[in-house]
Every structure is written in C-alpha cells, then in structure tokens.
Motif scaffolding. Structure first.
Motif, short mmCIF file in Angstrom:
data_model
loop_
_atom_site.label_atom_id
_atom_site.label_comp_id
_atom_site.label_asym_id
_atom_site.label_seq_id
_atom_site.Cartn_x
_atom_site.Cartn_y
_atom_site.Cartn_z
N ASP A 31 0.65 -1.23 -0.16
CA ASP A 31 -0.05 -0.03 -0.01
C ASP A 31 0.93 1.25 0.06
O ASP A 31 0.67 2.27 -0.82
CB ASP A 31 -0.93 -0.07 1.37
N THR A 33 4.06 1.53 -0.90
CA THR A 33 4.94 1.77 -2.11
C THR A 33 4.12 2.07 -3.21
O THR A 33 4.24 2.68 -4.17
CB THR A 33 5.86 0.43 -2.64
N ASP A 34 2.73 1.57 -3.36
CA ASP A 34 1.62 2.08 -4.23
C ASP A 34 1.57 3.55 -4.30
O ASP A 34 1.19 4.34 -5.40
CB ASP A 34 0.40 1.18 -4.09
N TRP A 35 1.48 4.07 -2.83
CA TRP A 35 1.53 5.71 -2.87
C TRP A 35 2.61 6.05 -3.49
O TRP A 35 2.41 7.38 -4.01
CB TRP A 35 1.28 6.14 -1.43
N ARG A 37 4.12 5.10 -6.14
CA ARG A 37 3.96 5.02 -7.48
C ARG A 37 3.29 6.23 -7.86
O ARG A 37 3.48 6.54 -9.23
CB ARG A 37 3.30 3.61 -7.85
N THR A 38 2.16 6.67 -7.29
CA THR A 38 1.26 7.56 -7.77
C THR A 38 1.52 9.04 -7.26
O THR A 38 0.87 9.84 -7.99
CB THR A 38 -0.21 7.41 -7.45
N ALA A 39 2.64 9.08 -6.29
CA ALA A 39 2.85 10.74 -5.91
C ALA A 39 3.75 11.32 -6.99
O ALA A 39 4.27 10.92 -7.85
CB ALA A 39 3.92 10.29 -4.56
N PRO A 40 3.63 12.59 -6.92
CA PRO A 40 4.42 13.61 -7.75
C PRO A 40 5.66 13.18 -7.60
O PRO A 40 6.51 12.66 -6.74
CB PRO A 40 4.18 15.10 -7.10
N ASP A 44 8.70 12.14 -4.66
CA ASP A 44 9.34 10.94 -4.67
C ASP A 44 10.90 11.11 -4.46
O ASP A 44 11.55 10.61 -3.80
CB ASP A 44 9.20 10.02 -5.74
N PHE A 114 6.57 -1.43 -6.16
CA PHE A 114 7.11 -0.22 -6.95
C PHE A 114 8.42 0.25 -5.79
O PHE A 114 8.03 0.32 -4.62
CB PHE A 114 6.19 1.00 -6.94
N TYR A 166 9.00 3.87 2.24
CA TYR A 166 8.42 4.59 1.21
C TYR A 166 9.38 4.08 -0.08
O TYR A 166 8.61 4.04 -1.02
CB TYR A 166 8.43 6.04 1.27
#
Length: 216
Positions: A31, A33-35, A37-40, A44, A114, A166
């Motif tokens: 969950d 690492t998926d955040w 994946r979709t973060a700006p 990251d 990710f 993260y």
C-alpha cells in the motif's frame, strides 16, 4: 518439461531459507509503495534523497551537541562523546541480528512492487533496518544530553524510518524493530559509558584537549 529460470530458483531458495517478512505486513508495504507509485515526482525524489543521504544530519546534530557541551558539566560532554560510539555499537548489534534472522528484502519477495531505491542483492538482509537503527540510536543518545537537539534528531529519525519503507527498501516491521533496537541500545549504553568515562574526560579537559572540550 522446462526447468525454471535460475533467478526464480535462487529467489525460491532465499524465500525458503529466510524469515518470511511479507506475511507480517507485506500488504501494508505494498500500500505504501503504491502511494509512491502515484505520488508527484518531486515528492518521490525528495524522499528518495532524504532516505539515501539524510543520515548525515545526525552527524551534524552530534557536532552541535559537542559544541554546546563545551559550556556544560563534564558528565554532559562525556555523554556527547559517547554518542558516536553508541551508534557504532547499535549498528554492530543490528548487523548480528540481521545475520541471524536473514529476512529477504521485500523487493525480492514482492518483485512487482514499486521501488524508488535499487533492490539490494541476495544476502543483504532486511530485518531490522540499519538506517533506522543508526537514526534512533543517535536520536535517543542526543535526547539524553540535549533536549532540543534530541527532539530534532528524533523527528529526523522518524522521517528516516518512514522513508525506508516509502522507497521500498524495508517492510514496516523492519523499521519498527530497528527503532526499538536503536533506542534500547542508546538508552542502556549512554548512561553506562557516561559513568565509566567521566574521569577520563575530566582529566582531558585539563590537558591538551582542553580547547576542544571546554569553552575557553
């Protein structure tokens, strides 16, 4: 019948021999690492660089604590000087624990997750997190000698631990146990080393090292 690829065999062997961390909180790890994946991208990158190089901040905080301790009683200076030693001891203890548990890195057990950080190779065990142990041992040691610097270090340690999950380098439990190991080692050793080494530092404050140990 075709034989499985060598990489799959190696991965299977590692998973069989090592502690299976994915069963503890692999879902939470995914969950998080998926955040990522979709973060700006800027977020990251910031967390990735902090995770890799933020450990330097603890060395800076130790220097600040040393500078402040030059105006403090000898027992304070002794504890400050003990801090880097305690951090090294915590790291060694943690490395021994890693070699006993042998938990495979999450990026090896969960290959489709990710990862912002390159996956460590086989034999580079995950549990507990070295970065977190170093951060929390330094933070607790500093908290015992200088409250304001210690609280800054503690906030930095929490950020370091969170960043390790993260970027995909560790499971959450790797970080939580790393925080406990670092904190316990520091809480136990700083007062002990302080008591044992205070006479030595007292003499050093009157000798050639006086300019480094006393605000003259």
């Amino acid at each position: 019948m075709l034989a499985p690829p060598a990489a799959d065999v190696a991965h299977s062997t590692l998973t069989t021999l090592a502690f299976d961390g994915a069963r503890i909180d692999g879902g939470l790890y995914t969950d998080i690492t998926d955040w990522a994946r979709t973060a700006p991208g800027w977020l990251d990158d910031t967390i990735k660089y902090w995770s890799a190089y933020g450990i330097v901040i603890f060395a800076v905080l130790m220097l600040l604590a040393w500078w402040s301790a030059r105006r403090q009683p000898t027992w304070t200076m002794t504890r400050v000087l003990a801090t880097p030693v305690v951090v090294v001891v915590a790291y060694v203890v943690n490395d021994l624990l890693k070699s006993v548990v042998k938990e495979v890195r999450p990026c090896q057990q969960l290959p489709h997750s990710f990862n912002l950080e390159a996956c460590a190779g086989p034999g580079d065990w995950a549990f507990p997190s070295n970065h977190t142990v170093v951060a929390f041992s330094a933070a607790v040691a500093l908290l015992l000698v200088h409250r304001r610097i210690g609280w800054v270090a503690l906030l930095a340690a929490v950020a370091m631990g969170a960043s390790r999950v993260y970027v995909g380098a560790h499971y959450p439990h790797d970080v939580l146990v790393g925080a406990v190991v670092g904190a316990v080692v520091a809480a136990a050793l700083v007062p002990l080393v302080g008591r044992l080494a205070t006479p030595v530092v007292e003499r050093a404050r009157e000798g050639r090292l006086k300019p480094f140990l006393v605000d003259v």
